[in-house]
Design a protein around this motif. Structure first.
Motif, PDB file in Angstrom:
ATOM      1  N   GLU A 180       0.837  -1.210   0.000  1.00 17.43           N
ATOM      2  CA  GLU A 180       0.000   0.000   0.000  1.00 17.43           C
ATOM      3  C   GLU A 180       0.867   1.255   0.000  1.00 17.43           C
ATOM      4  O   GLU A 180       0.579   2.227  -0.708  1.00 17.43           O
ATOM      5  CB  GLU A 180      -0.939  -0.018   1.209  1.00 17.43           C
ATOM      6  CG  GLU A 180      -2.027  -1.081   1.068  1.00 17.43           C
ATOM      7  CD  GLU A 180      -2.835  -1.323   2.331  1.00 17.43           C
ATOM      8  OE1 GLU A 180      -3.782  -2.136   2.281  1.00 17.43           O
ATOM      9  OE2 GLU A 180      -2.518  -0.697   3.369  1.00 17.43           O
ATOM     10  N   ALA A 181       1.952   1.211   0.779  1.00 19.07           N
ATOM     11  CA  ALA A 181       2.849   2.367   0.820  1.00 19.07           C
ATOM     12  C   ALA A 181       3.514   2.573  -0.541  1.00 19.07           C
ATOM     13  O   ALA A 181       3.675   3.711  -1.005  1.00 19.07           O
ATOM     14  CB  ALA A 181       3.912   2.162   1.902  1.00 19.07           C
ATOM     15  N   LEU A 182       3.872   1.475  -1.194  1.00 19.88           N
ATOM     16  CA  LEU A 182       4.500   1.598  -2.511  1.00 19.88           C
ATOM     17  C   LEU A 182       3.546   2.201  -3.536  1.00 19.88           C
ATOM     18  O   LEU A 182       3.964   2.971  -4.407  1.00 19.88           O
ATOM     19  CB  LEU A 182       4.998   0.222  -2.983  1.00 19.88           C
ATOM     20  CG  LEU A 182       6.277  -0.273  -2.304  1.00 19.88           C
ATOM     21  CD1 LEU A 182       6.511  -1.755  -2.630  1.00 19.88           C
ATOM     22  CD2 LEU A 182       7.489   0.554  -2.751  1.00 19.88           C
ATOM     23  N   PHE A 183       2.276   1.862  -3.433  1.00 21.04           N
ATOM     24  CA  PHE A 183       1.309   2.447  -4.380  1.00 21.04           C
ATOM     25  C   PHE A 183       1.089   3.936  -4.077  1.00 21.04           C
ATOM     26  O   PHE A 183       0.957   4.745  -4.999  1.00 21.04           O
ATOM     27  CB  PHE A 183      -0.011   1.674  -4.396  1.00 21.04           C
ATOM     28  CG  PHE A 183      -0.029   0.536  -5.386  1.00 21.04           C
ATOM     29  CD1 PHE A 183       0.074   0.791  -6.753  1.00 21.04           C
ATOM     30  CD2 PHE A 183      -0.151  -0.782  -4.966  1.00 21.04           C
ATOM     31  CE1 PHE A 183       0.061  -0.246  -7.681  1.00 21.04           C
ATOM     32  CE2 PHE A 183      -0.162  -1.834  -5.896  1.00 21.04           C
ATOM     33  CZ  PHE A 183      -0.056  -1.567  -7.247  1.00 21.04           C
ATOM     34  N   ASP A 184       1.021   4.295  -2.801  1.00 24.96           N
ATOM     35  CA  ASP A 184       0.908   5.723  -2.463  1.00 24.96           C
ATOM     36  C   ASP A 184       2.074   6.500  -3.073  1.00 24.96           C
ATOM     37  O   ASP A 184       1.907   7.582  -3.645  1.00 24.96           O
ATOM     38  CB  ASP A 184       0.944   5.927  -0.941  1.00 24.96           C
ATOM     39  CG  ASP A 184      -0.346   5.517  -0.258  1.00 24.96           C
ATOM     40  OD1 ASP A 184      -1.339   5.215  -0.956  1.00 24.96           O
ATOM     41  OD2 ASP A 184      -0.369   5.486   0.989  1.00 24.96           O
ATOM     42  N   GLU A 185       3.251   5.917  -2.915  1.00 23.91           N
ATOM     43  CA  GLU A 185       4.468   6.546  -3.422  1.00 23.91           C
ATOM     44  C   GLU A 185       4.437   6.640  -4.954  1.00 23.91           C
ATOM     45  O   GLU A 185       4.795   7.672  -5.540  1.00 23.91           O
ATOM     46  CB  GLU A 185       5.641   5.658  -2.981  1.00 23.91           C
ATOM     47  CG  GLU A 185       7.001   6.248  -3.055  1.00 23.91           C
ATOM     48  CD  GLU A 185       8.018   5.212  -2.563  1.00 23.91           C
ATOM     49  OE1 GLU A 185       8.879   4.821  -3.372  1.00 23.91           O
ATOM     50  OE2 GLU A 185       7.928   4.779  -1.378  1.00 23.91           O
ATOM     51  N   LEU A 186       3.963   5.575  -5.573  1.00 25.90           N
ATOM     52  CA  LEU A 186       3.927   5.540  -7.030  1.00 25.90           C
ATOM     53  C   LEU A 186       3.047   6.659  -7.583  1.00 25.90           C
ATOM     54  O   LEU A 186       3.398   7.325  -8.556  1.00 25.90           O
ATOM     55  CB  LEU A 186       3.380   4.175  -7.479  1.00 25.90           C
ATOM     56  CG  LEU A 186       3.332   3.924  -8.979  1.00 25.90           C
ATOM     57  CD1 LEU A 186       4.739   3.871  -9.566  1.00 25.90           C
ATOM     58  CD2 LEU A 186       2.601   2.606  -9.277  1.00 25.90           C
ATOM     59  N   PHE A 187       1.885   6.847  -6.942  1.00 29.91           N
ATOM     60  CA  PHE A 187       0.952   7.844  -7.456  1.00 29.91           C
ATOM     61  C   PHE A 187       1.231   9.239  -6.889  1.00 29.91           C
ATOM     62  O   PHE A 187       0.583  10.206  -7.266  1.00 29.91           O
ATOM     63  CB  PHE A 187      -0.493   7.426  -7.176  1.00 29.91           C
ATOM     64  CG  PHE A 187      -0.926   6.277  -8.042  1.00 29.91           C
ATOM     65  CD1 PHE A 187      -1.306   6.516  -9.365  1.00 29.91           C
ATOM     66  CD2 PHE A 187      -0.900   4.971  -7.585  1.00 29.91           C
ATOM     67  CE1 PHE A 187      -1.671   5.466 -10.188  1.00 29.91           C
ATOM     68  CE2 PHE A 187      -1.263   3.914  -8.402  1.00 29.91           C
ATOM     69  CZ  PHE A 187      -1.649   4.159  -9.712  1.00 29.91           C
ATOM     70  N   GLY A 188       2.172   9.303  -5.952  1.00 32.57           N
ATOM     71  CA  GLY A 188       2.542  10.600  -5.410  1.00 32.57           C
ATOM     72  C   GLY A 188       1.485  11.220  -4.530  1.00 32.57           C
ATOM     73  O   GLY A 188       1.455  12.442  -4.328  1.00 32.57           O
ATOM     74  N   VAL A 230      -3.561   6.881  -1.930  1.00 34.97           N
ATOM     75  CA  VAL A 230      -4.604   6.228  -2.737  1.00 34.97           C
ATOM     76  C   VAL A 230      -5.167   5.078  -1.906  1.00 34.97           C
ATOM     77  O   VAL A 230      -4.582   4.700  -0.895  1.00 34.97           O
ATOM     78  CB  VAL A 230      -4.039   5.674  -4.070  1.00 34.97           C
ATOM     79  CG1 VAL A 230      -3.435   6.793  -4.909  1.00 34.97           C
ATOM     80  CG2 VAL A 230      -3.006   4.569  -3.828  1.00 34.97           C
ATOM     81  N   THR A 231      -6.303   4.557  -2.323  1.00 32.10           N
ATOM     82  CA  THR A 231      -6.802   3.342  -1.682  1.00 32.10           C
ATOM     83  C   THR A 231      -6.463   2.174  -2.588  1.00 32.10           C
ATOM     84  O   THR A 231      -6.874   2.132  -3.747  1.00 32.10           O
ATOM     85  CB  THR A 231      -8.313   3.406  -1.454  1.00 32.10           C
ATOM     86  OG1 THR A 231      -8.582   4.461  -0.530  1.00 32.10           O
ATOM     87  CG2 THR A 231      -8.842   2.097  -0.882  1.00 32.10           C
ATOM     88  N   THR A 232      -5.686   1.252  -2.046  1.00 26.09           N
ATOM     89  CA  THR A 232      -5.248   0.076  -2.800  1.00 26.09           C
ATOM     90  C   THR A 232      -6.031  -1.138  -2.329  1.00 26.09           C
ATOM     91  O   THR A 232      -5.996  -1.472  -1.148  1.00 26.09           O
ATOM     92  CB  THR A 232      -3.748  -0.170  -2.548  1.00 26.09           C
ATOM     93  OG1 THR A 232      -3.024   0.961  -3.026  1.00 26.09           O
ATOM     94  CG2 THR A 232      -3.279  -1.435  -3.257  1.00 26.09           C
ATOM     95  N   LEU A 233      -6.721  -1.775  -3.245  1.00 24.00           N
ATOM     96  CA  LEU A 233      -7.414  -3.020  -2.925  1.00 24.00           C
ATOM     97  C   LEU A 233      -6.842  -4.107  -3.818  1.00 24.00           C
ATOM     98  O   LEU A 233      -7.134  -4.150  -5.024  1.00 24.00           O
ATOM     99  CB  LEU A 233      -8.923  -2.867  -3.171  1.00 24.00           C
ATOM    100  CG  LEU A 233      -9.652  -1.896  -2.242  1.00 24.00           C
ATOM    101  CD1 LEU A 233     -11.037  -1.568  -2.788  1.00 24.00           C
ATOM    102  CD2 LEU A 233      -9.779  -2.498  -0.836  1.00 24.00           C
ATOM    103  N   LEU A 234      -6.029  -4.964  -3.235  1.00 27.16           N
ATOM    104  CA  LEU A 234      -5.444  -6.034  -4.037  1.00 27.16           C
ATOM    105  C   LEU A 234      -6.520  -7.033  -4.404  1.00 27.16           C
ATOM    106  O   LEU A 234      -7.433  -7.303  -3.626  1.00 27.16           O
ATOM    107  CB  LEU A 234      -4.300  -6.696  -3.274  1.00 27.16           C
ATOM    108  CG  LEU A 234      -3.146  -5.727  -3.013  1.00 27.16           C
ATOM    109  CD1 LEU A 234      -2.098  -6.371  -2.117  1.00 27.16           C
ATOM    110  CD2 LEU A 234      -2.514  -5.257  -4.318  1.00 27.16           C
ATOM    111  N   ALA A 235      -6.404  -7.564  -5.611  1.00 21.47           N
ATOM    112  CA  ALA A 235      -7.444  -8.455  -6.123  1.00 21.47           C
ATOM    113  C   ALA A 235      -6.802  -9.664  -6.774  1.00 21.47           C
ATOM    114  O   ALA A 235      -5.577  -9.696  -6.967  1.00 21.47           O
ATOM    115  CB  ALA A 235      -8.317  -7.709  -7.119  1.00 21.47           C
ATOM    116  N   VAL A 236      -7.609 -10.662  -7.096  1.00 20.20           N
ATOM    117  CA  VAL A 236      -7.019 -11.923  -7.536  1.00 20.20           C
ATOM    118  C   VAL A 236      -7.085 -12.205  -9.025  1.00 20.20           C
ATOM    119  O   VAL A 236      -6.383 -13.081  -9.518  1.00 20.20           O
ATOM    120  CB  VAL A 236      -7.579 -13.115  -6.730  1.00 20.20           C
ATOM    121  CG1 VAL A 236      -6.963 -13.109  -5.331  1.00 20.20           C
ATOM    122  CG2 VAL A 236      -9.082 -13.102  -6.646  1.00 20.20           C
TER     123      VAL A 236
END
Lengths: 351, 351, 351, 351
Positions: C48-56, C59-65
């Motif tokens: 989740e932290a990596l996605f926040d960082e990626l988008f600057g 964000v809300t990250t919901l991992l899916a399958v």
């Protein structure tokens, strides 16, 4: 320069008309004392018998309360799990039902390219290319509208060929007959024409319209394929189409089905549309109004003239990009309405 | 030893009764000429104004075609994505709607333990323990039935406390008022009682019943919470509840809402149930029949006597494991029906 | 005359490739001891932290399958009651998901005419003509695929204009980014390009693909619009996308997001497609193969040659009516695979 | 007074454990080169063959990506239109799946009163009283959980009687076997026990769990009734359960099914729960902890002691109103974990 006197009935839609006096009479007659709810009453039994008689064989009749609901109920009965519905891109279920089929059925509608509201065997076959591929929604039902949203009819042979193509690929066939009466009347073979059109061709289920043909508000879902009807009574309640005081739905249909009145009423509406065409075509440029097959014409008009005309006597747009409108007749349209309306058309077009 | 003459009206249900003569009259009056479909008519405008007046504030009125449909429509308007409905284990939506809510809403119904048809604040609170846990369906709406399926009423204070508990946890409140008229009539405060019951308590939406109270077939979904009503018109069509010839639905409600008739009719049905209780309680063992709050009584009868009685004048089982039945009165039940029925009861019980 | 040695990797699809060694390494590392299920673990927090960082931004990250599930989840979060989804007629959600969106969302998909997989502002505006009409499904979400099913990309300006048109009419915007990595790599602005493409344009939610870009099986739904994400965790479970041993999903994404690897891997696949085009275009007639924007080319081939070729090294049909095929590269396609394949093409075409 | 050294593995859940080394090894082995997606690969073929062999007959195996999805897929395959699911009031589908079944299936779940997680034939029969009544949802599937959410098992005779009662009324039977391995291991008849339990009794479909038994994340839906499996491949995609890189799901199951490992792993977890019971029961008051049937025990503990204990080594609440907790073992729980944990229990209870 004021408009001439306007018609008593406008040309907005057949659902802008009221109920036929005989339908009202039947409702009044049915409104005495108590009768068990949900179809356990003598009017419903009578109505079911009248439909069996009409189709010349036992059918399953599920009375319903509106047209969208009737379509959804019929489709629910015909669909298996994970199946989709093939329909015309102009079909009522695809365009004019606010997504009710997708919501209630959970099924995809696959729109087929249509010409004058009709789909072709070739389009059905093309869409059936998806069969067997687990990544594509699986066509399970072909839904045809008769008469179509464009005021056209499939011929009996058309329907026969479409049903054959569908059945050959394992699909079942639904007929959205919100205006089936107009189509059968147009065919001109009386009740026999109905049977040619839907029984002999092998249609599986029909939304048999009543409301647009002189009833207060009543539709019937007819399963010709009795196996597929087995779960119908549960589905009807599940899709919000079970009326408690059913006798008042049934009585309306009884009135219409007695003595072939339903065909007379629809035939009258059709005749009025022909008359409307006859009276107005000479006032319009060549090709601006086609000859009607049932109870509607789709004139192309200058938009200003159309606006003036509709302020005086209402009707709906059809295709605004082409300045095309729809004039629709009903069971109660009178020759006098036609002449007055034609006078108005002449007036606004300066003829 | 043959039975005495049977009543003109049986005691099966208020939906076995027909329509009140004034409702018929209104329908006849509305059946003249053309009117635009789907609510663009003067009867519908009038009906909407009458409901605003009734509730003493602007409300959103969505006329509907049957009770299950009205409930589903109201719930659709109140639910957010991924939410569930709390309701009594005996509620109509949970037990008597063939799974229509689950199918059309795609939402879970969470049944709460009820006593005499009523749920408690404690049960609501307990169920709300699931809030915030991603593995549990999230309660989003509390649905109450007034009067309940057991012929009981929530007091105004009961409703106030339930609404408060629900709102405090972010839930909205639906009232299934298929028999709201009977409940308001029982409260005895006239139209003011309706406002106490649903406006002052903060109910968000109501299924306002008409069919069981002297109409042919018409229900209304009333959104008191106008924000939640914003998508109502689309939802109505999507859940198969939009009538095309709407004026004939509206006219029925107009007739009922004029001059407070709806309360008179329901009050009469309630009074007849009281009279039925008064006339039959002395014929039955102590405790075999409770005093009615609205228009139904639930007698316990020897099964053989019940069978004889119902062959003569029909009524439904209630709880077969307890030999309990339901006798229900309607707007048209007469004192004469009561005396005849009581005579029959006396006859079969040998009193 | 036998075929030359075949490539190690075929050109069927990027989902025919396995997982990148670094992804496997991350999985092995994560497989020690116990960790709470459903995302309460340190890998998921890191992801989740990596996605926040990626988008600057948060964000809300919901991992899916899986990809269909990710799309359905994103759309579920963006849709209100009674709304429909606008999408390209060639979109994966419309064509390749077996009706999952309609079934799980209960919402209509309205296909827009596309050119090379892209829809236009004009088509979106035309479809939005239905807004406010209670008979038509109400567009609520515009779903774009980037890169498209046709191997093309929307420019940043294209997306900006589409988002603006959608937002101006009250719609939210979903990006099906099953191959967003390829699109961002093609743009050539690194991580900044991602932000230009989706953050600055105002996209509301993204299906951020992982499986096609070197993961074993992991997708992420990213809500840039945090308000709309509020119900996401409930929706994820409801649409069958919540993995219990979440750390093994998260660890895959962590491996890909570290050090910009996701862009390197996708960039490599893109480069191999360019190389494939470069190596085979001279062997084919003028115009038979277009230059790739991302990781696929769509050659037109004589059907017999195509059949021989695919028996030797598999690839899929694209448009059988036009003898068009699809060759797709992946993170692990090697220059040697390209030369071998080009040799095979030369061989079957007799060049 | 500080706590003793904590166990390496906590007792939160079997889904907090990682994957078995042999499962990882199989994944590594499968991660070479390209393989067609969606099950067109040799690992999936092998996995299907292993399941046929396991059940001693051809079955339809549909690999799935999570437990809720597997349940929804199995139920989708078993349900007809307008049918409902009977299940225990404590069942995972009813309580722990956030309403996914209702949303995706559009079907009502009818909770039956359970005792220790098990439902009785009498409860099934009572619920089937609704059959044939169009106002009630029609039971179409009976779903049983084995082992149950309460860590109990149905005997083979129990299942036989339940299946017989269900089939006699036209229902099909689903087994939620998220922990079927633990139940079969507990029965002690090896693979033969599985066949006694589900083949000979006539179960129609099984959610065959893998994730809780040492896999990274993989479930299988097994249709023993092949007719009902016909639409399974379409339904799998429609309910978001089709993995593209399927080989990585299949390889996990292959590793587990080879040489009966799945039973060994589950049997170990069961044995550890017995050991945990043996080690802690003497520390607790009489009756505070029941003997386990599978891999969980449900001790009643003073809440303060429980809080201290779980801060040291995590486990979940079970029934907070009764101070009851759940301790669950997994394939990787070691005897050392048990002794350390028992030491901790002794410590907090002052024994």
């Amino acid at each position: 320069m004021s408009m001439p006197p306007s018609p008593a009935c406008a040309f907005a839609s057949d659902n802008a008309a009221g109920a036929h006096p005989l339908v009202l009479e039947a409702l009044v007659e049915a409104n005495h004392g108590h009768a068990l709810a949900y179809g356990e009453d003598r009017w419903t039994k009578r109505c079911e018998a009248l439909f069996d008689e009409l189709f010349g064989q036992p059918v399953t009749t599920l009375l319903a309360v509106n047209g969208t609901g009737a379509n959804v109920l019929a489709l629910a009965g015909l669909l298996n799990q994970a199946e989709a519905v093939l329909c015309s891109d102009w079909s009522h279920i695809n365009v004019d039902e606010t997504g009710a089929p997708e919501r209630v059925l959970g099924a995809k509608l696959i729109p087929l390219r249509s010409v004058a509201g009709r789909v072709s065997v070739a389009e059905v076959e093309r869409a059936c290319g998806a069969l067997g591929n687990p990544h594509h929604a699986q066509p399970g039902v072909l839904s045809l509208t008769q008469s179509t949203e464009w005021g056209t009819c499939y011929s009996v042979d058309d329907i026969g060929a479409l049903v054959e193509a569908a059945h050959a690929r394992g699909l079942r066939v639904h007929l959205d007959g919100a205006r089936i009466a107009n189509a059968v009347a147009a065919l001109g073979h009386g009740v026999g024409g109905l049977r040619e059109m839907v029984v002999e061709t092998g249609v599986d289920a029909i939304s048999f319209g009543g409301t647009k043909n002189g009833l207060f508000g009543a539709e019937a879902v007819i399963f010709l394929n009795l196996d597929l009807a087995a779960r119908g009574q549960y589905l009807r309640k599940q899709v919000n189409q079970l009326a408690s005081k059913m006798r008042f739905i049934s009585a309306q249909f009884c009135a219409a089905l007695e003595d072939g009145r339903w065909l007379d009423w629809a035939g009258h509406a059709n005749a009025m549309a022909s008359e409307l065409h006859r009276a107005t075509a000479p006032l319009l440029p060549e090709g601006a109004i086609g000859s009607p097959e049932v109870n509607s014409v789709f004139p192309v008009l200058p938009s200003e003239a159309a606006a003036t005309l509709r302020d005086w006597c209402f009707f709906w747009d059809w295709d605004t990009t082409a300045d095309q409108y729809r004039w629709m007749t009903a069971w109660d349209t009178s020759p006098d309405d036609i002449s007055r309306f034609a006078a108005g058309v002449a007036h606004v077009l300066g003829r």
